[in-house]
Design a protein around this motif. Sequence first.
Motif, PDB file in Angstrom:
ATOM      1  N   ALA A   1      -3.376   0.371  -3.751  1.00 55.55           N
ATOM      2  CA  ALA A   1      -3.774   0.821  -2.421  1.00 55.55           C
ATOM      3  C   ALA A   1      -5.244   0.562  -2.140  1.00 55.55           C
ATOM      4  O   ALA A   1      -5.660   0.456  -0.970  1.00 55.55           O
ATOM      5  CB  ALA A   1      -3.462   2.311  -2.254  1.00 55.55           C
TER       6      ALA A   1
ATOM      7  N   ARG B   1       0.832  -1.207   0.000  1.00 60.18           N
ATOM      8  CA  ARG B   1       0.000   0.000   0.000  1.00 60.18           C
ATOM      9  C   ARG B   1       0.871   1.263   0.000  1.00 60.18           C
ATOM     10  O   ARG B   1       0.558   2.241  -0.679  1.00 60.18           O
ATOM     11  CB  ARG B   1      -0.917   0.005   1.221  1.00 60.18           C
ATOM     12  CG  ARG B   1      -2.191  -0.799   1.044  1.00 60.18           C
ATOM     13  CD  ARG B   1      -3.301  -0.313   1.975  1.00 60.18           C
ATOM     14  NE  ARG B   1      -4.569  -0.926   1.603  1.00 60.18           N
ATOM     15  CZ  ARG B   1      -5.034  -2.052   2.118  1.00 60.18           C
ATOM     16  NH1 ARG B   1      -4.324  -2.699   3.028  1.00 60.18           N
ATOM     17  NH2 ARG B   1      -6.200  -2.540   1.731  1.00 60.18           N
ATOM     18  N   GLU B   2       1.963   1.244   0.752  1.00 64.53           N
ATOM     19  CA  GLU B   2       2.823   2.424   0.799  1.00 64.53           C
ATOM     20  C   GLU B   2       3.522   2.651  -0.538  1.00 64.53           C
ATOM     21  O   GLU B   2       3.811   3.794  -0.908  1.00 64.53           O
ATOM     22  CB  GLU B   2       3.850   2.275   1.918  1.00 64.53           C
ATOM     23  CG  GLU B   2       3.251   2.371   3.304  1.00 64.53           C
ATOM     24  CD  GLU B   2       4.311   2.280   4.391  1.00 64.53           C
ATOM     25  OE1 GLU B   2       5.499   2.181   4.037  1.00 64.53           O
ATOM     26  OE2 GLU B   2       3.945   2.307   5.577  1.00 64.53           O
TER      27      GLU B   2
ATOM     28  N   ARG C   1       1.292   4.929  -2.786  1.00 68.34           N
ATOM     29  CA  ARG C   1       0.754   5.869  -1.800  1.00 68.34           C
ATOM     30  C   ARG C   1      -0.337   6.764  -2.380  1.00 68.34           C
ATOM     31  O   ARG C   1      -1.307   7.104  -1.708  1.00 68.34           O
ATOM     32  CB  ARG C   1       1.896   6.732  -1.247  1.00 68.34           C
ATOM     33  CG  ARG C   1       1.511   7.555  -0.031  1.00 68.34           C
ATOM     34  CD  ARG C   1       2.710   8.323   0.478  1.00 68.34           C
ATOM     35  NE  ARG C   1       3.733   7.431   0.992  1.00 68.34           N
ATOM     36  CZ  ARG C   1       3.753   6.970   2.242  1.00 68.34           C
ATOM     37  NH1 ARG C   1       2.798   7.300   3.087  1.00 68.34           N
ATOM     38  NH2 ARG C   1       4.719   6.184   2.644  1.00 68.34           N
TER      39      ARG C   1
END
Length: 810
Positions: free
Chosen positions: A421, A410-411, A414
């Motif tokens: 994400a 997910r990061e 971003r």
Amino acid sequence: MVADATRTLVRCDADQPAEWSAPAMVTWADAGSDLAVLSVGAPAAAPVVTAPARFARIADDRHGVIGVHAAGFPLWKRRRRSDGAYFRELHQADGTVAALSNLRTGTLEMTVAPAGTDPDPAASPWAGMSGAAVWAGSRIIGVVAEHHRYEGPGRLTAVRLDHALRGLGAARRAELARLLALPETADLPLAVPGQPHDDRAPGVRVVGVPVAHGIELFKNRTRESDLIARHLSDPAIRMVSVVGRRGIGKSALAAKVMDLLDRGEWPGAAAGPLPSGLVNLSTRTSGISLERLYFDCVRLLGPEHEERLRGVWAGGGSAQDRLAALFDAMGGRLIVILMDNLEELLGDDGGIEDEELALFLDWLFRARTTPRLLVTSQVPVRLAPELRRFAAEVPLSEGLRPTEAAALLRELDRDGSLGIADLSDGELLDAAVRVHGVPRALELLVGAVAEETVLLPSLKDVLEDFTRRHDVVADLAQDRYRRLDEPARAVLGVLAALRTPVEQGAVAQIAGGLDPDLRVVPVLTALVRVRLVSVDRASRTVALHPLDADIARDQMPWDGPFGRQAVERQIAAWYARRAKPRGAWRTLEDVEPQRRQFDHLVGAGDHDAAARVLAEISEWLVWHGSVLAAVTMHLAVDGHLRDERVRLAHTVAYGHARLSAGPMEQAVELFTEAAALAERLGDRPALQNALFGLGDATGSWAIRAPPSNRSPAPPSWRVNWATPSARRTRCSPSASRTATSATASARWRGPTGWPRSPRRAATRSRSPAPATRAPSRCSPWAAGRRPPRRAPRRPAPIAPPAVRKRSRTR
């Protein structure tokens, strides 16, 4: 302060030109501890926060007085403007807290300068300071809460953050820890660790760039980092090895530990004094060698040691002498040295092939006060059985836990532009499991999705081709490389061949020399966007991940405009343009461009050109202490040279390197070979140089060999003086004078004119003159002429520069 507030406004950079304010809302509050957390919606014009606030505690089991400070708007600082309106001026309250005070209530007793006035008897003069953070150094240890009038105007009470955390339930503590980025279970780090007075060495505290990019994205691995810290803080452990497959996150884990130590805290619950210095070394950046380690530690120890230790290295002593001086200068300081990707210096059995590094490890385990060594390697370092008790190994065989791997995915997306994400937790967990949680594989997965701007594959589509591959990381990287177009592959090949972080302009110059029409900047931007190339904003450099560099280099063809040979030659030419002239050489760093030029010429297969570069710096390296480095470089070209004159220069220089490094028998063989080659080529200066070196080597070998083991020199060590060119060289008047003078001066000077150390010169002055320098061989009557009435006087030996005296007669 905010319990009954209907509206909260937060001012930042108060009373400064960059002041800004924004509304805030209470995100978390606890009436029992009188703490609250506010969420602030910063406006677009607000400056970017570069570093989050860090929290700590003070020890409550020992006496201590710690300096603290806080800032607020107390009532006694109320002022009146010219228009009649009132306002409060900012006040910085500097004071101290006593570690053992207020333990029953779990608060801090903050002693400050008394309030200047008491404007309102019905209110505290310190009203308005409530909620101010109490700082101890660079960390927050509490929040100002109350002022009790009966304690006087110079006492404030603050909530003690660690005691407040201790009184919360598990769920409330976990929520607060998440908001403030605190450890959920471990205690807060000490704000003032170790002794009250800092005894760190002056100068640079951290030497070398971090060995991994994106430390801020590092996912917990708390168990491994705690284990590393516990071993490093144990005085009985000298070396800690992090061992695991490539791409598993060894470098990132080690870099995170070093980053925490740089910030002044041990990971986890480790206790002990903090290191006074950190050294980062990697085979993928600056290289790992005794020379590099020595001078990085010299920089760390500060200017009062630097000049002396540089002199020790340049003095030509043994590696034992240099290490003794270095360890003596370190004294009782705790220094942590990181050696990343050490497997490149290990043999198949795990033993260290570099003799000098092996000697450093021997000193590391023998010395009483030593630095700590942190190693990352794919292969465990093989140690003798008696040394295993001084070493610890932290295996890193598993990838990230599924939840941490999903969070990393997910990061990496971003902004949500790739759709990763927005995937469900189940889909992300499935992707993490499919690549075994290997961090580098996760990065490459996101890069593969980002690259496809036409087909727009999903994360599941990218994973379909790699479900049953043995080496997940390598397969992902190879597939990623195959999808690149020719310009991107060309730039990637340049970065792979460089094998070190460089500025963007350097990549543009090297690639532009191969194809002037190649637009390097847009290609680099695209490679950075898909995370194949990393950027270090602090040093403004770009680099290729080591795994990608290995795979890209293997995929490069040998021939072609961007083949490996052409790229290596272009990089060598770029380093040649950066090389300093000989007159500007002062330290070993000044010849670094020539050394890198040599490496790339060898990589291109241009051994003759590499030998020419080596001929320029070999003598300088030998006489400035880096003898084994010169020997290693000579070994890289030995047996590959075609030009006989290049081979002659290489053989003479290699002989002089072996004359200093040994073994002496090999130096004799090299000088004999050089003499024969010089005689055949008719190169009289080279022949004379080889003969003088042969005399030094033969004399030293004769002195060092025990009488019982001493054997006559084999025929290959003797020179045939019956040949015309040798007789002319040996018996000409000029050669006679040169040989006589060189025999005398050789006691204090080397064969190339560089001064020897007095100890070594004294050893040579006791050696008998070799037979090749006997006056009878070069005397005038040996050539058939009548002898003079008296023999010419033999020149006196040249005194060393340090003890040379003025002579009254010539």
